[in-house]
Scaffold this motif. Structure first.
Motif, PDB file in Angstrom:
ATOM      1  N   VAL A 101      41.205  56.171  60.290  1.00  0.00           N
ATOM      2  CA  VAL A 101      42.302  55.932  59.343  1.00  0.00           C
ATOM      3  C   VAL A 101      42.086  54.612  58.610  1.00  0.00           C
ATOM      4  CG1 VAL A 101      44.784  55.471  59.151  1.00  0.00           C
ATOM      5  CG2 VAL A 101      43.955  57.288  60.657  1.00  0.00           C
ATOM      6  N   ALA A 102      41.715  53.581  59.355  1.00  0.00           N
ATOM      7  CA  ALA A 102      41.509  52.267  58.751  1.00  0.00           C
ATOM      8  C   ALA A 102      40.356  52.294  57.755  1.00  0.00           C
ATOM      9  CB  ALA A 102      41.246  51.233  59.844  1.00  0.00           C
ATOM     10  N   VAL A 103      39.266  52.970  58.124  1.00  0.00           N
ATOM     11  CA  VAL A 103      38.102  53.038  57.227  1.00  0.00           C
ATOM     12  C   VAL A 103      38.454  53.778  55.945  1.00  0.00           C
ATOM     13  CG1 VAL A 103      35.808  54.046  56.949  1.00  0.00           C
ATOM     14  CG2 VAL A 103      36.376  52.802  59.041  1.00  0.00           C
ATOM     15  N   ILE A 104      39.161  54.914  56.072  1.00  0.00           N
ATOM     16  CA  ILE A 104      39.533  55.693  54.884  1.00  0.00           C
ATOM     17  C   ILE A 104      40.484  54.896  53.995  1.00  0.00           C
ATOM     18  CG2 ILE A 104      40.763  57.750  54.082  1.00  0.00           C
ATOM     19  CD1 ILE A 104      39.697  59.204  56.550  1.00  0.00           C
ATOM     20  N   ALA A 105      41.480  54.251  54.624  1.00  0.00           N
ATOM     21  CA  ALA A 105      42.431  53.468  53.838  1.00  0.00           C
ATOM     22  C   ALA A 105      41.739  52.315  53.126  1.00  0.00           C
ATOM     23  CB  ALA A 105      43.542  52.951  54.745  1.00  0.00           C
ATOM     24  N   LEU A 106      40.838  51.627  53.823  1.00  0.00           N
ATOM     25  CA  LEU A 106      40.117  50.509  53.217  1.00  0.00           C
ATOM     26  C   LEU A 106      39.215  50.990  52.090  1.00  0.00           C
ATOM     27  CD1 LEU A 106      39.430  47.512  53.249  1.00  0.00           C
ATOM     28  CD2 LEU A 106      37.663  47.992  54.957  1.00  0.00           C
ATOM     29  N   ALA A 107      38.523  52.123  52.298  1.00  0.00           N
ATOM     30  CA  ALA A 107      37.652  52.657  51.252  1.00  0.00           C
ATOM     31  C   ALA A 107      38.463  53.064  50.021  1.00  0.00           C
ATOM     32  CB  ALA A 107      36.865  53.851  51.796  1.00  0.00           C
ATOM     33  N   ALA A 108      39.622  53.701  50.252  1.00  0.00           N
ATOM     34  CA  ALA A 108      40.459  54.121  49.127  1.00  0.00           C
ATOM     35  C   ALA A 108      40.997  52.910  48.372  1.00  0.00           C
ATOM     36  CB  ALA A 108      41.621  54.987  49.626  1.00  0.00           C
ATOM     37  N   TRP A 109      41.400  51.874  49.094  1.00  0.00           N
ATOM     38  CA  TRP A 109      41.901  50.672  48.450  1.00  0.00           C
ATOM     39  C   TRP A 109      40.798  49.963  47.659  1.00  0.00           C
ATOM     40  CZ3 TRP A 109      45.872  48.401  46.560  1.00  0.00           C
ATOM     41  CH2 TRP A 109      45.884  47.024  46.326  1.00  0.00           C
ATOM     42  N   THR A 110      39.592  49.916  48.217  1.00  0.00           N
ATOM     43  CA  THR A 110      38.464  49.309  47.501  1.00  0.00           C
ATOM     44  C   THR A 110      38.157  50.078  46.221  1.00  0.00           C
ATOM     45  OG1 THR A 110      37.529  48.544  49.607  1.00  0.00           O
ATOM     46  CG2 THR A 110      36.049  48.613  47.704  1.00  0.00           C
ATOM     47  N   ALA A 111      38.184  51.422  46.324  1.00  0.00           N
ATOM     48  CA  ALA A 111      37.946  52.245  45.136  1.00  0.00           C
ATOM     49  C   ALA A 111      39.042  52.032  44.100  1.00  0.00           C
ATOM     50  CB  ALA A 111      37.872  53.716  45.535  1.00  0.00           C
ATOM     51  N   ALA A 112      40.292  51.874  44.559  1.00  0.00           N
ATOM     52  CA  ALA A 112      41.398  51.631  43.634  1.00  0.00           C
ATOM     53  C   ALA A 112      41.204  50.332  42.870  1.00  0.00           C
ATOM     54  CB  ALA A 112      42.718  51.612  44.397  1.00  0.00           C
ATOM     55  N   LEU A 113      40.790  49.287  43.582  1.00  0.00           N
ATOM     56  CA  LEU A 113      40.538  48.000  42.920  1.00  0.00           C
ATOM     57  C   LEU A 113      39.412  48.112  41.904  1.00  0.00           C
ATOM     58  CD1 LEU A 113      40.786  45.430  45.860  1.00  0.00           C
ATOM     59  CD2 LEU A 113      42.407  45.761  43.980  1.00  0.00           C
ATOM     60  N   GLY A 114      38.336  48.834  42.279  1.00  0.00           N
ATOM     61  CA  GLY A 114      37.221  49.007  41.360  1.00  0.00           C
ATOM     62  C   GLY A 114      37.624  49.748  40.102  1.00  0.00           C
ATOM     63  N   CYS A 115      38.387  50.823  40.264  1.00  0.00           N
ATOM     64  CA  CYS A 115      38.837  51.601  39.095  1.00  0.00           C
ATOM     65  C   CYS A 115      39.796  50.793  38.228  1.00  0.00           C
ATOM     66  CB  CYS A 115      39.512  52.886  39.556  1.00  0.00           C
ATOM     67  SG  CYS A 115      38.392  54.093  40.288  1.00  0.00           S
ATOM     68  N   ALA A 116      40.704  50.043  38.877  1.00  0.00           N
ATOM     69  CA  ALA A 116      41.663  49.240  38.118  1.00  0.00           C
ATOM     70  C   ALA A 116      40.950  48.160  37.310  1.00  0.00           C
ATOM     71  CB  ALA A 116      42.674  48.617  39.072  1.00  0.00           C
ATOM     72  N   ARG A 117      39.974  47.501  37.925  1.00  0.00           N
ATOM     73  CA  ARG A 117      39.245  46.465  37.198  1.00  0.00           C
ATOM     74  C   ARG A 117      38.440  47.060  36.050  1.00  0.00           C
ATOM     75  NH1 ARG A 117      37.878  43.398  42.682  1.00  0.00           N
ATOM     76  NH2 ARG A 117      39.522  41.835  42.617  1.00  0.00           N
ATOM     77  N   SER A 118      37.855  48.233  36.271  1.00  0.00           N
ATOM     78  CA  SER A 118      37.108  48.886  35.204  1.00  0.00           C
ATOM     79  C   SER A 118      38.028  49.285  34.060  1.00  0.00           C
ATOM     80  CB  SER A 118      36.384  50.122  35.746  1.00  0.00           C
ATOM     81  OG  SER A 118      35.403  49.761  36.687  1.00  0.00           O
ATOM     82  N   ALA A 119      39.250  49.746  34.404  1.00  0.00           N
ATOM     83  CA  ALA A 119      40.214  50.117  33.372  1.00  0.00           C
ATOM     84  C   ALA A 119      40.600  48.906  32.539  1.00  0.00           C
ATOM     85  CB  ALA A 119      41.444  50.745  34.012  1.00  0.00           C
ATOM     86  N   LEU A 120      40.916  47.803  33.202  1.00  0.00           N
ATOM     87  CA  LEU A 120      41.297  46.592  32.478  1.00  0.00           C
ATOM     88  C   LEU A 120      40.117  46.039  31.681  1.00  0.00           C
ATOM     89  CD1 LEU A 120      43.483  44.819  35.181  1.00  0.00           C
ATOM     90  CD2 LEU A 120      44.227  46.228  33.267  1.00  0.00           C
ATOM     91  N   ARG A 121      38.942  46.207  32.231  1.00  0.00           N
ATOM     92  CA  ARG A 121      37.731  45.752  31.530  1.00  0.00           C
ATOM     93  C   ARG A 121      37.596  46.447  30.176  1.00  0.00           C
ATOM     94  NH1 ARG A 121      33.730  44.722  29.109  1.00  0.00           N
ATOM     95  NH2 ARG A 121      31.671  44.136  29.868  1.00  0.00           N
ATOM     96  N   ARG A 122      37.950  47.715  30.114  1.00  0.00           N
ATOM     97  CA  ARG A 122      37.813  48.464  28.876  1.00  0.00           C
ATOM     98  C   ARG A 122      38.901  48.152  27.859  1.00  0.00           C
ATOM     99  NH1 ARG A 122      34.894  50.852  32.469  1.00  0.00           N
ATOM    100  NH2 ARG A 122      33.217  52.264  31.938  1.00  0.00           N
ATOM    101  N   LEU A 123      39.906  47.403  28.271  1.00  0.00           N
ATOM    102  CA  LEU A 123      40.933  46.981  27.327  1.00  0.00           C
ATOM    103  C   LEU A 123      40.545  45.717  26.595  1.00  0.00           C
ATOM    104  CD1 LEU A 123      44.257  47.569  29.268  1.00  0.00           C
ATOM    105  CD2 LEU A 123      43.131  49.051  27.630  1.00  0.00           C
ATOM    106  N   ARG A 124      39.501  45.075  27.047  1.00  0.00           N
ATOM    107  CA  ARG A 124      39.104  43.837  26.400  1.00  0.00           C
ATOM    108  C   ARG A 124      38.399  44.112  25.084  1.00  0.00           C
ATOM    109  NH1 ARG A 124      36.864  39.927  31.210  1.00  0.00           N
ATOM    110  NH2 ARG A 124      38.711  40.009  32.515  1.00  0.00           N
ATOM    111  N   LYS A 125      38.715  43.300  24.115  1.00  0.00           N
ATOM    112  CA  LYS A 125      38.007  43.418  22.851  1.00  0.00           C
ATOM    113  C   LYS A 125      36.536  43.039  23.058  1.00  0.00           C
ATOM    114  CE  LYS A 125      41.975  42.069  20.024  1.00  0.00           C
ATOM    115  NZ  LYS A 125      42.499  41.043  19.103  1.00  0.00           N
ATOM    116  N   PRO A 126      35.621  43.729  22.375  1.00  0.00           N
ATOM    117  CA  PRO A 126      34.230  43.253  22.427  1.00  0.00           C
ATOM    118  C   PRO A 126      34.203  41.804  21.943  1.00  0.00           C
ATOM    119  CG  PRO A 126      34.358  45.416  21.413  1.00  0.00           C
ATOM    120  CD  PRO A 126      35.758  44.935  21.558  1.00  0.00           C
ATOM    121  N   HIS A 127      33.657  40.946  22.740  1.00  0.00           N
ATOM    122  CA  HIS A 127      33.699  39.544  22.379  1.00  0.00           C
ATOM    123  C   HIS A 127      32.385  38.884  22.748  1.00  0.00           C
ATOM    124  CE1 HIS A 127      34.876  39.616  26.620  1.00  0.00           C
ATOM    125  NE2 HIS A 127      34.376  38.396  26.691  1.00  0.00           N
ATOM    126  N   GLY A 128      32.118  37.837  22.074  1.00  0.00           N
ATOM    127  CA  GLY A 128      30.916  37.070  22.333  1.00  0.00           C
ATOM    128  C   GLY A 128      30.886  35.873  21.412  1.00  0.00           C
TER     129      GLY A 128
END
Length: 464
Positions: A101-128
């Motif tokens: 249970v702990a491993v599945i919950a931790l894996a799901a939470w890690t995946a959630a963080l990765g997806c959330a960061r990727s989603a927010l990453r795509r909201l950024r204007k191309p910048h440089g």
């Protein structure tokens, strides 16, 4: 005017395509959270054991605090707690049958963080940072530290390679306590049209100040130990030779330059605990031992100057550490520092830390950037004050003693930096997760008017 990017931007899709991908990732993140919750619910009847996971993390952080802030038996017991608390939780999970249970919950939470960061990453204007093509210099002068980075100058044959490209090289004679500023000014007086440094960030900052004063381009050769400035410029820190390509095929960036009481800095000015530690003459030869010896007095004792700091909009009382950076870091990480996405925002980054005991140490471990003991903001100026006659400061890693008040400011676009046209770019740093934005994005909710942190204003595009 050409434009390149110092980060590894790969977004070539249109705004709508990028917004659609961001929404899909935000929804996937929420599904992963639901999966983590479902895994925890599957362990219903063992809630107490499941919660011990968070308790174990808090106890580990508290133990680490005791190990750092005390000596003798308290330090030993704290270290044991920092090790045994998480191990004990893992053993308890395994014995109770909840490890899956702990491993599945931790894996799901890690995946959630990765997806959330990727989603927010795509909201950024191309910048440089904007670049412009420039002619090759005719009288480039490079100042090189032969011992920097464990002797990278000699290991990579940088002197011979630079001279083959037409540059004049000045090797620092460390036995004579050379003054890089005086050498740079002499080079300018003799007609140099570019100044460069192969060495550490401290030497780079001093010569960069001379280049900015005279309006000359500045060049970084990645021969230092860490070269954080070079990393944020997108240079290859593992291949110093590639930096020399800026002499023959370079482009120019306009970046900001920090200033602390009249002294330039390219990375950070650090006050408080770390600044006190680096003042110790034993620090360079025994960093860990010196830090462990001094930390108890600095964290809970009377050693060290009591500080206060004023920014444009806020006053910080009695912080244990204040980090002022030339442009804000992508994430408020006082331990690793991270990296800066841009060097041309015209603002200083400020990270202040105040941990008053084991409870706040546990809170910092659990909440990270949102902990009450951690303050992050941006400002055009920072004034650090103390009742002491001098304040220890670490400026780009160099130990200084400055009389208060110490004033940090930023000089927008003051430095012209010559970099190779082809360079790897700075490594991507995932943004901190704002679940409010993730939920709003996933369900296509209208934007509410609310204050946005200054350092995020140029990184977002509308997701309405």
């Amino acid at each position: 005017m050409n434009e390149t990017r110092t980060t590894r931007e790969t977004e070539t899709q249109g705004p709508e395509t990028g917004l659609g991908a961001a929404r899909a990732l935000a929804r996937l993140a929420l599904l992963c959270i639901a999966g983590a919750v479902a895994a925890v619910v599957a362990g219903t009847g063992h809630w107490f054991i499941l919660l011990l996971g968070l308790v174990g993390l808090g106890l580990a952080a508290a133990g680490l605090w005791w190990a750092l802030a005390h000596r003798g038996l308290a330090r030993l017991l704290g270290a044991l707690l920092a090790i045994t608390a998480p191990v004990g939780v893992l053993v308890l999970y395994a014995v109770s049958g909840l490890w899956l249970v702990a491993v599945i919950a931790l894996a799901a939470w890690t995946a959630a963080l990765g997806c959330a960061r990727s989603a927010l990453r795509r909201l950024r204007k191309p910048h440089g940072m904007h670049t412009r093509t420039v002619r090759a210099p005719c009288r480039a002068v490079l100042i090189m530290n032969p011992k920097s980075g464990g002797g990278k100058v000699g290991q990579h044959g940088l002197v011979e390679r630079a001279e083959a490209l037409g540059a004049r090289v000045i090797l620092l004679d460390l036995d004579t306590d050379p003054d890089p500023v005086a050498l740079a000014r002499q080079a300018v007086a003799e007609g140099a049209d570019l100044l460069g440094v192969a060495g550490g960030d401290g030497t780079q900052a001093l010569v960069a100040g001379v280049a900015a004063q005279h309006g000359l381009p500045f060049m970084v050769v990645t021969a230092g130990t860490r070269n954080h400035f070079a990393m944020d410029l997108g240079l290859d820190r593992d291949d110093p030779v590639s930096s020399l390509e800026a002499l023959s095929d370079g482009v120019e960036l306009r970046v900001d330059l920090g200033d602390i009481s009249g002294r330039p800095f390219v990375n950070t000015a650090s006050f408080g605990t770390y600044a006190h530690i680096v003042q110790n003459p034993d620090y360079r030869d025994a960093k860990a031992a010196t830090a462990l010896d001094q930390l108890p007095d600095l964290l809970v004792g009377e050693a060290g100057a009591a500080l206060s700091a004023r920014t444009d909009e806020e006053r910080l009382e009695a912080p244990q550490a204040v980090l002022v950076s030339n442009n804000p870091y992508a994430r408020a990480d006082p331990l690793t520092g991270g990296r800066r996405e841009r060097l041309d925002t015209g603002e200083l980054g400020v990270i202040a830390v105040r941990v008053g005991g084991a409870v706040q140490a546990a809170e910092l471990a659990l909440l990270g950037e949102r902990a009450s003991g951690l303050t992050t903001l941006t400002s055009r100026s920072v004034i650090v004050e103390s009742d002491e006659e001098t304040i220890p400061v670490a400026v780009d890693g160099e130990a200084l003693l400055l009389p208060p008040p110490v004033v940090c400011t930023i000089r927008p676009g003051a430095l012209r930096v010559r970099v190779p046209r082809e360079r790897p770019g700075a490594p991507y740093v995932a943004p901190a997760v704002d679940w409010y934005r993730v939920i709003r994005l996933a369900f296509d909710l209208p934007r509410r008017h609310r204050a946005t942190p200054t350092h995020d204003k140029d990184q977002e595009q509308s997701d309405d």
